[in-house]
Design an enzyme around this catalytic site. Structure first.
Site, short mmCIF file in Angstrom:
data_model
loop_
_atom_site.label_atom_id
_atom_site.label_comp_id
_atom_site.label_asym_id
_atom_site.label_seq_id
_atom_site.Cartn_x
_atom_site.Cartn_y
_atom_site.Cartn_z
N GLU A 53 -7.16 -89.01 23.28
CA GLU A 53 -6.79 -87.14 22.48
C GLU A 53 -5.42 -87.28 22.93
OE1 GLU A 53 -10.25 -84.96 22.35
OE2 GLU A 53 -11.02 -85.98 20.02
N GLU A 59 -14.37 -92.17 18.30
CA GLU A 59 -15.28 -91.02 18.20
C GLU A 59 -15.48 -90.55 16.67
OE1 GLU A 59 -14.59 -87.93 20.63
OE2 GLU A 59 -13.38 -89.01 22.52
C1 BG6 Z 1 -13.90 -85.57 21.97
C2 BG6 Z 1 -14.05 -85.64 23.29
O1 BG6 Z 1 -12.59 -84.24 22.10
O2 BG6 Z 1 -15.22 -84.46 21.49
C3 BG6 Z 1 -14.80 -86.11 24.04
O3 BG6 Z 1 -12.59 -86.90 23.42
C4 BG6 Z 1 -16.13 -85.32 23.43
O4 BG6 Z 1 -14.85 -86.16 25.38
C5 BG6 Z 1 -16.07 -84.80 22.02
O5 BG6 Z 1 -17.16 -85.15 24.17
C6 BG6 Z 1 -17.06 -83.96 21.41
O6 BG6 Z 1 -17.21 -82.50 21.42
P1 BG6 Z 1 -17.79 -82.00 22.90
O7 BG6 Z 1 -17.48 -80.75 22.76
O8 BG6 Z 1 -19.32 -81.64 21.91
O9 BG6 Z 1 -19.40 -82.76 23.80
#
Ligand code: BG6
Length: 473
Positions: free
Chosen positions: A174, A367
């Site tokens: 990201e 993701e």
């Molecule tokens: C993304 C990241 O921003 O979202 C991850 O690459 C992160 O590291 C994921 O865990 C989900 O966000 P969160 O804050 O719910 O863990």
């Protein structure tokens, strides 16, 4: 049901994680400290001076000791790929040394052994929110140009050691999030409210050059490797049909798109240069930097996708909601998760089409997922979680991936976030769970660390087995 030909036969189904959120063993195996060791509450509070006992990431889910068991569970679901990151401070405990830490290198070799044993293709993030703390404290992270050299050296060590075994690499997780979370994403020690725009955008530039240099190193040391950038994708809708709202949404969206434009086209777009000028930002960009960016563009574009946002030019209408690292204006047409992240499956189809139209590079969704509270229950003597909400979320997003594929978008694969429960990045909680596998650990640090299959475990196994045909439209 999707058509059986919707998802290509070589579609890379899998799951995604990051070292600092799963490994634990924060001070084992010669590992140095990283920024995560001074961020016990994620990005919700200022950093601490040193490690503190309330930091769940010190143990996380103990993947460092349980990786074989966990990868076997991924294999049971039929994973074709597994995304994990390498903790930079396991390889270079301080970040600026000449020689790597052999124990750290050997650990990831063992992880790769397990992947190979199960026929799982590794997908490796070189830097995922875990800058060595020494680079933060001594150099102010990516603000300092010296980090380019340290990162390139680190990447070269990885390609030399694992290049024959790892095909897919991501340079920075990201990368666009550095504009919003300078410490988390850019290892920048100067607090956000004291950081000048020039320093912030210089950090961006330094990371972009480092990404291109890593791409060049991969071509040299690991000729079969494919290198991708990784963008936090967040489609921005105009809050109303007014031209001013449309222009405002385009301007906001370009703060994300610029990163893909530069990675794919190898130069700064005009709108980006204008925005730097308008903000009075004067960057140090050498002729060499320009050449490196132009000659070493990425093979593919990867993205995270959780939320879409809205934008408006009318200040009185700007009701800002929560979101992944950066929020945006709330969209009144969407529902939201327990953490206030707005849920928009169609937004994934929109962003895939937009990225494909713009860059014509294969896309990899690395993701996506729903952070939710789970309840462990006992059914027929077996502990599980009936996570129908997670199944519905992933099903609906995957249906939209199918639509994008039918639109002609090239999508390489799908690795939902936190395929096994892990510590959240923004809030550092265990209770915000994403996994198909439940981990018995809680926000107060208690728990056995035992693993249990949730209902979504079997659901996802069937999706993979049927190559998407079992999805419900
Ligand atoms: C993304 C990241 O921003 O979202 C991850 O690459 C992160 O590291 C994921 O865990 C989900 O966000 P969160 O804050 O719910 O863990």
């Amino acid at each position: 049901m999707t058509d059986s030909t919707t998802f290509p036969a070589d579609f890379l189904w899998g799951g995604a994680t990051a070292a600092n959120q799963i490994e634990g063993a924060y001070n084992e195996g010669g590992k140095g400290l990283s920024i995560q060791d001074v961020m016990p509450q994620g990005i919700t509070t200022p950093r601490t001076d040193g490690p503190t006992d309330d930091n769940l990431k010190q143990v996380a889910i103990d993947f460092y000791h349980r990786y074989a068991e966990d990868i076997a569970l991924f294999a049971e679901m039929g994973f074709k790929t597994f995304r994990f990151s390498i903790a930079w401070s396991r390889i270079f405990p301080l970040g600026d040394e000449a020689e790597p830490n052999e124990e750290g290198l050997a650990f990831y070799e063992r992880v790769l052994d397990e992947c190979e044993k199960h026929g799982i293709e590794p997908l490796v993030t070189i830097s995922h929110y875990e800058t060595p703390l020494h680079l933060t404290d001594t150099y102010d992270g990516w603000v300092n140009r010296e980090l380019i050299g340290f990162y390139e050296h680190y990447a070269r060590v990885l390609f030399a050691r694992y290049g024959a075994r790892v095909k897919y690499w991501l340079t920075f997780n990201e990368i666009n999030s550095v504009l919003h979370a300078p410490l988390l994403s850019g290892g920048i020690n100067t607090p956000k409210d004291q950081l000048t725009k020039t320093d912030l955008y210089q950090a961006v530039h330094n990371e972009l050059v480092a990404s291109a240099l890593a791409t060049r190193a991969a071509r040299e040391l690991a000729p079969n490797a494919q290198v991708g950038c990784m963008i936090l994708a967040m489609p921005v809708y105009p809050l109303s049909p007014s031209p001013d709202d449309m222009m405002a949404s385009l301007t906001t969206e370009r703060t994300n798109l610029a990163f893909g434009d530069i990675h794919v086209r190898g130069e700064y777009p005009g709108y980006y240069l204008r925005s730097l000028r308008d903000q009075g930002v004067d960057l140090v960009i050498t002729d060499d930097d320009r050449a490196v960016l132009k000659e070493n563009t990425v093979d593919f574009v990867s993205l995270s996708y959780y939320v879409s946002v809205a934008e408006t030019a009318d200040e009185s209408q700007r009701v800002v909601g929560k979101g992944n690292i950066m929020g945006g204006v709330r969209n009144p047409t969407l529902k939201e998760s327990e953490w206030g992240w707005q849920i928009d499956p169609v937004g994934l189809r929109i962003v895939l089409n937009q990225f494909w139209d713009r860059w014509q590079k294969p896309l990899f969704i690395v993701e996506n997922g729903l952070g939710a509270k789970d309840e462990l229950v006992e059914i027929d003597g077996r502990k599980t979680v009936i996570d129908d909400y997670r199944i519905a979320y992933l099903n609906d997003h995957l249906v939209q991936v199918g639509e994008a594929l039918t639109d002609g978008v090239e999508v390489m694969g799908f690795t939902p976030w936190g395929c096994i429960d892990l510590v959240s990045a923004s809030t550092a909680q265990m209770s915000k769970r994403y996994g198909f596998i439940y981990v018995d650990r809680y926000d107060d640090g208690s728990g056995t660390l035992d693993r249990y299959k949730k209902k979504s475990f079997d659901w996802y196994a069937e999706v993979i087995e049927s190559n998407g045909a079992s999805l419900t439209r």
